[in-house]
Design a protein around this motif. Structure first.
Motif, short mmCIF file in Angstrom:
data_model
loop_
_atom_site.label_atom_id
_atom_site.label_comp_id
_atom_site.label_asym_id
_atom_site.label_seq_id
_atom_site.Cartn_x
_atom_site.Cartn_y
_atom_site.Cartn_z
N VAL A 71 0.84 -1.21 0.00
CA VAL A 71 0.00 0.00 0.00
C VAL A 71 0.88 1.26 0.00
N ALA A 72 1.95 1.24 0.77
CA ALA A 72 2.85 2.40 0.80
C ALA A 72 3.51 2.62 -0.55
N THR A 73 3.92 1.53 -1.19
CA THR A 73 4.53 1.64 -2.52
C THR A 73 3.51 2.16 -3.53
N ALA A 74 2.27 1.65 -3.43
CA ALA A 74 1.21 2.13 -4.33
C ALA A 74 1.06 3.64 -4.20
N ALA A 75 1.04 4.16 -2.99
CA ALA A 75 0.86 5.60 -2.77
C ALA A 75 2.04 6.39 -3.34
N GLN A 76 3.26 5.88 -3.10
CA GLN A 76 4.45 6.59 -3.58
C GLN A 76 4.48 6.64 -5.10
N VAL A 77 4.20 5.51 -5.74
CA VAL A 77 4.27 5.47 -7.21
C VAL A 77 3.11 6.26 -7.81
N ALA A 78 1.92 6.18 -7.20
CA ALA A 78 0.79 6.97 -7.71
C ALA A 78 1.15 8.45 -7.68
N SER A 79 1.75 8.88 -6.60
CA SER A 79 2.15 10.28 -6.50
C SER A 79 3.18 10.63 -7.57
N ALA A 80 4.14 9.74 -7.78
CA ALA A 80 5.17 9.97 -8.82
C ALA A 80 4.54 10.00 -10.21
N GLU A 81 3.43 9.28 -10.37
CA GLU A 81 2.71 9.24 -11.67
C GLU A 81 1.76 10.43 -11.80
N GLY A 82 1.65 11.24 -10.75
CA GLY A 82 0.87 12.47 -10.83
C GLY A 82 -0.60 12.31 -10.50
N VAL A 83 -0.98 11.21 -9.83
CA VAL A 83 -2.38 11.06 -9.45
C VAL A 83 -2.53 11.10 -7.93
N ASP A 84 -3.58 11.80 -7.47
CA ASP A 84 -3.84 11.79 -6.03
C ASP A 84 -5.14 11.08 -5.69
N SER A 85 -5.90 10.66 -6.73
CA SER A 85 -7.07 9.80 -6.53
C SER A 85 -6.80 8.52 -7.30
N TYR A 86 -7.00 7.41 -6.65
CA TYR A 86 -6.74 6.14 -7.33
C TYR A 86 -7.50 5.04 -6.62
N HIS A 102 -0.25 -14.95 -8.20
CA HIS A 102 0.81 -14.38 -7.36
C HIS A 102 0.19 -13.07 -6.89
N ALA A 103 0.06 -12.90 -5.57
CA ALA A 103 -0.65 -11.73 -5.03
C ALA A 103 -0.19 -10.45 -5.73
N HIS A 104 -1.15 -9.59 -6.05
CA HIS A 104 -0.79 -8.31 -6.68
C HIS A 104 -1.86 -7.28 -6.39
N LEU A 105 -1.40 -6.06 -6.19
CA LEU A 105 -2.28 -4.93 -5.92
C LEU A 105 -2.37 -4.09 -7.20
N HIS A 106 -3.59 -3.98 -7.76
CA HIS A 106 -3.80 -3.08 -8.90
C HIS A 106 -3.92 -1.66 -8.38
N VAL A 107 -3.30 -0.72 -9.09
CA VAL A 107 -3.46 0.71 -8.79
C VAL A 107 -3.95 1.37 -10.07
N LEU A 108 -5.17 1.92 -10.01
CA LEU A 108 -5.81 2.51 -11.19
C LEU A 108 -6.12 3.97 -10.90
N GLY A 109 -5.81 4.84 -11.86
CA GLY A 109 -6.12 6.25 -11.68
C GLY A 109 -5.95 7.01 -12.98
N GLY A 110 -6.07 8.34 -12.88
CA GLY A 110 -5.88 9.17 -14.06
C GLY A 110 -7.16 9.39 -14.84
N ARG A 111 -8.27 8.84 -14.36
CA ARG A 111 -9.59 9.14 -14.92
C ARG A 111 -10.60 8.98 -13.80
N SER A 112 -11.82 9.46 -14.04
CA SER A 112 -12.84 9.29 -13.02
C SER A 112 -13.30 7.83 -13.04
N LEU A 113 -13.40 7.23 -11.88
CA LEU A 113 -13.67 5.79 -11.75
C LEU A 113 -15.09 5.60 -11.23
#
Ligand code: AMP
Ligand code: ZN
Length: 118
Positions: A71-86, A102-113
């Motif tokens: 979750v922490a990595t997701a937040a850091q990379v989302a921020s680096a990708e320029g999204v604050d809603s995901y 193999h466990a994986h966390l999807h992080v989706l953003g950059g449009r309204s969901l």
């Protein structure tokens, strides 16, 4: 603690080891983040544990701290990708469209969901 051995047949174990190339966005001690090959949103990347577990629940049982790292990595990379809603998603089980076991966390953003996601 003994970590599970990589599964030589597992796609994400092979991405973690570097055997299969991916667009890696971040690498940490316990996690690797890379772009989804079939993005469902302008920003769509996966964060996976280095250790092989078939799903998020079994990862959480064995390595709860690694779930926090995902979750922490997701937040850091989302921020680096320029999204604050995901949206963060762990598809779990075939009926939930889990296709890579193999466990994986999807992080989706950059449009309204939309919600519910369907
Ligand atoms: P799931 O359906 O939740 O198991 O998600 C698996 C995800 O892995 C899908 O969104 C796929 O597009 C993605 N995927 C499959 N192969 C690769 C690959 N080689 N590199 C990056 N992402 C992949
Ligand atoms: Zn694996």
């Amino acid at each position: 603690m003994t970590l599970p051995a990589p599964d030589p047949h597992c796609l994400f174990c092979r991405i973690v080891s570097g055997e299969i190339p991916a667009q890696v966005l971040a690498e940490g001690e316990t996690t690797v983040a890379f772009r989804d090959i079939e993005p469902q949103a302008p920003v769509h990347f996966l964060v996976v544990p280095r250790s092989h577990y078939p799903d998020a629940a079994s990862l959480g049982e064995a390595e709860p701290a690694t779930v926090a790292d995902l979750v922490a990595t997701a937040a850091q990379v989302a921020s680096a990708e320029g999204v604050d809603s995901y949206r963060l998603v762990f598809n779990t089980g075939a009926d939930a469209n889990q296709t890579v076991f193999h466990a994986h966390l999807h992080v989706l953003g950059g449009r309204s969901l939309t919600w519910p996601p369907g």
